[in-house]
Structures are given as structure tokens and as C-alpha cells.
Design an enzyme around this catalytic site. Sequence first.
Site, short mmCIF file in Angstrom:
data_model
loop_
_atom_site.label_atom_id
_atom_site.label_comp_id
_atom_site.label_asym_id
_atom_site.label_seq_id
_atom_site.Cartn_x
_atom_site.Cartn_y
_atom_site.Cartn_z
N ASP A 222 0.83 -1.25 0.09
CA ASP A 222 -0.03 0.08 -0.02
C ASP A 222 0.89 1.48 -0.14
O ASP A 222 1.82 1.12 0.83
CB ASP A 222 -0.81 -0.14 1.30
CG ASP A 222 -1.84 1.02 1.33
OD1 ASP A 222 -2.84 0.98 0.43
OD2 ASP A 222 -1.82 1.82 2.47
N GLU A 269 14.37 -15.24 0.34
CA GLU A 269 14.86 -16.50 1.40
C GLU A 269 13.74 -17.67 1.26
O GLU A 269 14.09 -18.82 1.77
CB GLU A 269 15.11 -16.11 2.69
CG GLU A 269 15.90 -15.37 2.90
CD GLU A 269 15.99 -14.72 4.33
OE1 GLU A 269 15.25 -15.13 5.17
OE2 GLU A 269 16.74 -13.56 4.54
C1 NOJ Z 1 -4.41 3.15 -1.14
C2 NOJ Z 1 -5.45 1.85 -0.52
O1 NOJ Z 1 -5.80 1.25 -1.81
C3 NOJ Z 1 -6.72 2.77 -0.26
O2 NOJ Z 1 -7.87 2.19 -0.08
C4 NOJ Z 1 -6.22 3.49 1.21
O3 NOJ Z 1 -7.30 4.50 1.57
C5 NOJ Z 1 -4.88 4.46 0.98
N1 NOJ Z 1 -3.81 3.47 0.27
C6 NOJ Z 1 -4.52 4.36 2.51
O4 NOJ Z 1 -3.82 3.39 2.92
#
Ligand code: NOJ
Length: 557
Positions: A222, A269
Amino acid sequence: MAQHGWVTQTQNPARTADAWWRDAVIYQIYPRSFADADGDGVGDLPGITSRLRHVADLGVDAVWLSPFYTSPMADAGYDVADYRDVDPLFGTLADADALIAEAGRLGLRVIVDLVPNHTSDEHVWFREALAAGPGSPERARYLFRDGRGPDGSEPPNNWRSVFGGPGWTRVTEPDGRPGQWYLHLFDVKQPDLDWTNPQVRAEFLDVLRFWLDRGVAGFRVDVAHGLVKAEGLPDWAGEHGLLDGTVAPMWDQDGVHEIYRTWRQVLDEYPGERVLVAESWAPTPERLADYVRPDEMHTAFNFDFLETHWIAADLRESITRSLAATAAVGAPTTWVLSNHDVVRHPTRLALPQVGRRPNGIKATDPQPDEALGLRRGRAATLLMLALPGSAYLYQGEELGLPEHTTLPDEARQDPTFFRHNGEVAGRDGCRVPLPWAADEPAMGFNKTGATWLPQPESYRRYAVDRQRGVPGSTLEMYRAALRLRKELRLGRGDLSWVDDASDETVSFVTETPGGSVAVVTNLGREPVKAPAGEVLLSSGELEDGQVPTDVTVWVRQ
Ligand code: NOJ
């Protein structure tokens, strides 16, 4: 020790040319909305496990699960309070283990979501940081700063939150006085970590191992472009949106790459070609390709393609540039049209094809033409699934599901909506629980009829039980496309553009280990001649050997 080209399998299986992830199709499951076993209206892990066969029957290689970890759910689970446990809303760790095991039995790998840019404000580290006060090692795991102005009442810089409003919040110190500010590029309840801190780095290496040990095939990372901020956190006068060619001080800093190199070493790994996929809104395809250099991540979502309008020349340019950029570093391109953050692609492609894509659609907005959207959505899918590289599908797109564009404001839950004072709809419209059975409670999502977001009546028409086995249905089109893609190894194709068609087509031939396939998507107003050969699949009916407007055809040559 098996020899595989230039590298031995035991040395580094993930770098072999035939590694699974190079042309994999991966299905995104949004746990809140997939299937709800306990009937509380929110999907859960046992629900997912019970419906995995549907995913396996589609013919995909893996699933990616959006976060299911312990969380106060301020951002639907992207605010993680404990990276090593499952939120009771979704089940238990044992349920996660059972899901991974069942997926394995069905031949599906499981990729989980890793959220390293920020934690929840309810994470033990943030609680400790608040309690410990300014200058403490506990605060040094986050980005706390003194405010500007004589009394520190102005935020440390002018950065904004992606969800709207300021990117900083002032805390009350343990002595009760107004104190420092902390950075949150997203919600107030998602404080950004300081990735210059060795404890932060060590913690995430450990979290990777925790899930790798449980058998996951890898991680979707993310906000992969956000972990490192420019030295001194300088003010930024530019746009906060990305993909506009500029490098902002809070995004896509060169320092992120070193982090992913250390992660890659950990993954390598483990046996079984575990993978990292970047959610990186890098400003150009070339900068995105930096994330997939041989010693970093394996793949990265191609959002440039997702953001491209339904305009043939623009699609050709995006495809060409993306393929060139990833080829330059020896990586595949990873195509995606929909996910839990964007308007579902059938709906998006029915909107006026100008300007920026909207962040959700409100009941009071002009309503898109559903039939046009479905037609274009299906054509876009067959275009995407014919391209070389890997691809991600978002749950429900195999049904042709449109966005829920008339959600009442009272039902909305996305922090984007609230941080924009209700002026921006946000992402709830693409997160509505799936319709499995048209005539059952909650359309088969559960047995009680409760749903955390209301389903539109129109979803009954798209229910799985209305489409399974029905020739021409979107579900059967996806299944046929995925079967052919695998048989013909389209993900391994070598693409050359065909110039003789109209300027308003995306037209190419892909030479694959399984043969030669011509692909035409017609985005113009007039029908175009279909390529000679055996029609394998088309997203709409051909008319007298012609490909009509908004249709894609695959032809074996
Ligand atoms: C990207 C994620 O896909 C989204 O849903 C989220 O709100 C933001 N990152 C923050 O984590």
C-alpha cells in the site's frame, strides 16, 4: 539443483523467465464485500473461504486480499492497529490459515495487503508516542514536528491529506497543553511512520516473515511511493495528485527503493516465488519501472493505463510506453482497470472521456449510461487480458458490475466523503457487497439480508446465478477469456501494432508460445473489418465480419 536458463532454481527462482507472476491473473477480494458468513452485514474470512471456488472456476492464478487485520476501520482496514492479527469483524488467525489452506487446495495463491506508510492511531506505537511526549524515541517512529508561528499553532508545512483537509493534526501533550503536530497523508487516524527509523524498518521485515511463514504468496504494498519524505519536509505548491510528471516531496522519493531491496531479500529466502506488487502512483511509467528493477519488487500496478480515457491513440500510447518502461528493467507490465479506490471501469468508461476521473459519483450527479458502460467495460477487459504481462481483476468485474452511483449520503462511509464535507462522493460506490443470487437475502451475500452498504436493485440482474452457464454473459466471457489467455499464453506475447486499421482502433498482433493472435478494439463510430482468421472470442457480436463500435475481438491467425 534444477537448471533454468541462466539461473539455478535454488539460487533465485523468482528471477527465472518462466516465473508464475510474470503473466499471472490475480483477483482482488475486498473482504468487507465479498461474502458474509456470520450475517452481520460485513464480509469475513470464512465467507471468502466458502466462495473461493467461484474464483478458482474463473481461472485466475491468485487472489489478493485487501486488509483484514485488527483495525478501528477508520479507512476500511487500511488503518492497521495490529499487523499480526485478524480483526474480529473478519474472523480469527485460524480463519486466515484455513483460507490460505483452502486456496492452496484450489490451486490459488494468496497475496495479502501490507500497509507500511502509516499505522492506525490505535496502534500501540502511536499510543506510546502520545504518552511519551516530544523528543522521545517513541515519537521518533512517526513524523511529529513542532508547529510554525510564535505559539506553534500553525502546521509544520502546507501538505494536504489525500482524503481532503490538512495533512497535520496537533496533539494534546501529556501535561494537557497543545503540543506537537503529526503528519498523516491520509486520515487523521492514519499517522505516517518515519521510515528513517531503524525500528520501523526492522518491524516490517518481521511482519513480512510473519505472513510468509503462514504461507502467503506475497504482498500488495500500500502507498509504496509514500514511505520516504523529502529531507526537511519542504512546503509544496504543486498538485497533490500524481501521474502528472512531477515528483512531490511526499511521494516517489528515491529513498524508497532501498527499502524494497531489503524486502526482496527476505522474500527470496522463501521457496515458491513469493512476490511484491507496488501500489505506487509514480508520476511517469519510467519512474514506476524503477520499483520493478531486478532486485526490488516483482510487479507494480499500471495506473497510467487505468487512468487513460477511452480514446484509441491514448490507449496505444499508454500501452507502448508502459511496455517499453518495464521491458527496460526486465519486468512485466501489470494491467488493472478496477479496484476498491476507483469508479468501476464499466461506469468510468461511460462518463465523458475528458479531464480527471471523478472520485465517486453521487445520486445528484449526471447518471452514466449503464448499457454503454457495460459494452465498453467488456471491450476494455478483453483488450487488457490480451496484453503481455500480468493483470489484476477486482471482485465483481467478472459480473460486469457497475458502480453504485445513487448511494444515499447517509450510507456513505469513506473518510474522503467526510473530509470533503460531503462534496466528494468517495469510494463507497465500488465497494458494495457482491450479488451472488438474485432472489436471496442480500442477493446471496449472506443469509440475514444485512449489508454494510445498500445494494442497488439493478445488481440483481448481475448476480452470479443469473450469469453462470449463460452464453454471452459477462461471467462466461471472463471465464472464456481467462481459459484462452492461459492456453495461448497471451501474457507471454510479443506485441506488434497493426497500422492498417482505422486510427480509432487499438489493433495489434501478439506472437505467443501458443501461436499468433490478432486483437482489435474498435473505439470509433464506424464498424471495422475483423482480422482474417478464426474468431476466438469477442466482447460483443460481430456484424458481417465487422467489429462494431466498442467491441474487442480476438482472432487466431
Ligand atoms: C491505498 C488504498 O488502496 C486505499 O484504499 C487507502 O485508503 C490508502 N492507500 C491509504 O492506506
